[in-house]
Write an enzyme that holds these catalytic residues in place. Sequence first.
Site, short mmCIF file in Angstrom:
data_model
loop_
_atom_site.label_atom_id
_atom_site.label_comp_id
_atom_site.label_asym_id
_atom_site.label_seq_id
_atom_site.Cartn_x
_atom_site.Cartn_y
_atom_site.Cartn_z
N GLU A 272 -8.98 -1.10 -15.63
CA GLU A 272 -8.62 -2.34 -16.32
C GLU A 272 -9.79 -2.85 -17.15
O GLU A 272 -10.94 -2.68 -16.74
CB GLU A 272 -8.22 -3.42 -15.30
N HIS A 295 -2.83 -7.99 -15.07
CA HIS A 295 -3.28 -8.37 -13.71
C HIS A 295 -3.23 -9.89 -13.51
O HIS A 295 -4.22 -10.52 -13.15
CB HIS A 295 -4.70 -7.83 -13.44
N1 LIG Z 1 -1.32 -8.59 -8.98
C1 LIG Z 1 -2.08 -9.54 -8.47
O1 LIG Z 1 -2.60 -10.40 -9.18
C2 LIG Z 1 -2.25 -9.61 -6.99
C3 LIG Z 1 -2.44 -10.85 -6.37
C4 LIG Z 1 -2.54 -10.92 -4.98
C5 LIG Z 1 -2.51 -9.73 -4.23
N2 LIG Z 1 -2.37 -8.53 -4.87
C6 LIG Z 1 -2.33 -7.28 -4.09
O2 LIG Z 1 -1.08 -7.21 -3.42
C7 LIG Z 1 -1.21 -6.37 -2.27
C8 LIG Z 1 -0.51 -7.01 -1.08
O3 LIG Z 1 -1.11 -8.27 -0.77
P1 LIG Z 1 -0.71 -9.06 0.56
O4 LIG Z 1 -1.40 -10.37 0.52
O5 LIG Z 1 0.75 -9.02 0.76
O6 LIG Z 1 -1.40 -8.13 1.65
P2 LIG Z 1 -1.04 -8.02 3.18
O7 LIG Z 1 -2.23 -7.42 3.84
O8 LIG Z 1 -0.48 -9.29 3.71
O9 LIG Z 1 0.16 -6.94 3.20
C9 LIG Z 1 -0.04 -5.59 2.98
C10 LIG Z 1 0.94 -4.85 3.88
O10 LIG Z 1 0.86 -3.46 3.59
C11 LIG Z 1 0.96 -2.75 4.80
N3 LIG Z 1 0.38 -1.43 4.62
C12 LIG Z 1 -0.92 -1.11 4.49
N4 LIG Z 1 -1.06 0.23 4.33
C13 LIG Z 1 0.19 0.75 4.36
C14 LIG Z 1 0.69 2.05 4.25
N5 LIG Z 1 -0.12 3.11 4.07
N6 LIG Z 1 2.04 2.23 4.34
C15 LIG Z 1 2.86 1.18 4.54
N7 LIG Z 1 2.43 -0.10 4.66
C16 LIG Z 1 1.11 -0.31 4.56
C17 LIG Z 1 0.21 -3.62 5.80
O11 LIG Z 1 0.57 -3.33 7.14
C18 LIG Z 1 0.63 -5.01 5.35
O12 LIG Z 1 1.77 -5.45 6.04
C19 LIG Z 1 -2.71 -6.16 -2.09
O13 LIG Z 1 -3.05 -4.91 -2.62
C20 LIG Z 1 -3.34 -7.20 -2.96
O14 LIG Z 1 -4.60 -6.80 -3.43
C21 LIG Z 1 -2.23 -8.44 -6.22
#
Ligand SMILES: NC(=O)c1ccc[n+]([C@@H]2O[C@H](COP(=O)([O-])OP(=O)(O)OC[C@H]3O[C@@H](n4cnc5c(N)ncnc54)[C@H](O)[C@@H]3O)[C@@H](O)[C@H]2O)c1
Length: 417
Positions: A272, A295
Amino acid sequence: MSTIQNPSLPKPQIKFLLLEGIAETAVSALSTAGYDNVERLKTALDSDALVAKLNGVRFLGIRSRTKVTDAVLQAQPTLAAVGCFSVGTNQIDSDAARRLGIPVFNAPFSNTRSVAELTIAEIVMLFRRTFPKSSAAHIGKWDKSAVGSSEIRGKTLGIVGYGNIGSQLAVLAEAMGMRVRYLDHTDKLRHGNATPAATLNELLADSDVVSLHVPETDATRNMMDADALRAMKPGSYLINNARGSVVDIDALAAALEDGHLAGAAIDVFPSEPSSNADRFVSRLQGLDNVILTPHVGGSTEEAQERIGEEVARKLIEYSDVGSTVGAVNFPQVQLPSTPSGTRFIQVQRNLPGELGRLNDVFAKHRVNIAAQYYQTDGEIGYVVLDADGSVPNVDTVVQDIRRLSGTIRARVLNRIR
Ligand SMILES: NC(=O)c1ccc[n+]([C@@H]2O[C@H](COP(=O)([O-])OP(=O)(O)OC[C@H]3O[C@@H](n4cnc5c(N)ncnc54)[C@H](O)[C@@H]3O)[C@@H](O)[C@H]2O)c1
């Protein structure tokens, strides 16, 4: 104001430094709690400037651009805690902070709703082919047709990663009449009628739209490779608002180009631009029914305001009460807010007999302990002791705790070593 006796540092002397234009909501929350000694800067600081500026500062607030290294932390021993006004905490050496007895707080849930809302909107836009029609209209083409447009009601959404965002999205999607399935590698509390899938391929084959909400790990890197994309239902959609490394972009472009997938919405990319001034380049540019966003999944004014409140509240709780709930690098201790006596707080090395040596100090000074809270996490232990009533020789007691070889820090409420 706290009712605990002998607070060792009055609130007006407890200095906060907030960098990178942290939201006004943080300053309001601090002020309401009695913390008005707050300096705010709009910019990030490099290492040398940060060390100089931290002189006398107890609480530091940063966003993502200020790097807090081991060397910075070692240079300013009065620093008590750091608040990352962000979801991530990669910008600080959290392990070094733990070893120095400095908890690091962040705001993991503040933009959850923002990402979930954007995802719902994208599902509707993809199913209605809104973006291609809008782009055509902008250049004078009138594409009035129902072909390839459908409602989302009754369609199946497959969520990969049923965590904060995934489960929030599931609730919103069901409210829109979607059937929701999910895959998570840990057992999760199911909300609404969402049903788990046994394998990724089962989820992919059963979903009209797949939305990714997993973190970046070894297991999720390239999770959506060519094979996984081909396992998706023909004519389905992919949404990635999680991490750029989860999807093989070349394989996705190929699946869109040959029509296996009917569209995609992508907010995060393997590479990015580092600033708005840099050019964005992706193989997905120009492809039909592909929504590209820079993003911004979690970037809303509400999320920024919540981040300000949430992290400020955690810093206040740590300063006022000693609670460490929400720290990313510290034993988690939730404490009653206003004990009737005197509260001693010690961060100690997690060594055999250390708690006994601490209790010996209280026995020596005939301090009657009303309650004790103790948690360990790897190399450190966090101890909070509420003593009955007033402790006349409180300063001597704290000095003796600080003299213990296992003590990293000790304070009576607001006094920080
Ligand atoms: N686009 C954006 O601006 C933005 C903003 C916030 C968060 N995010 C991203 O969104 C994602 C999710 O955030 P969140 O707060 O829900 O996180 P979170 O930790 O609450 O949820 C992630 C889930 O993924 C599961 N997980 C992890 N590895 C796995 C695998 N190999 N197979 C199946 N499930 C798996 C975990 O058990 C968990 O339940 C993160 O990568 C975060 O960085 C992006």
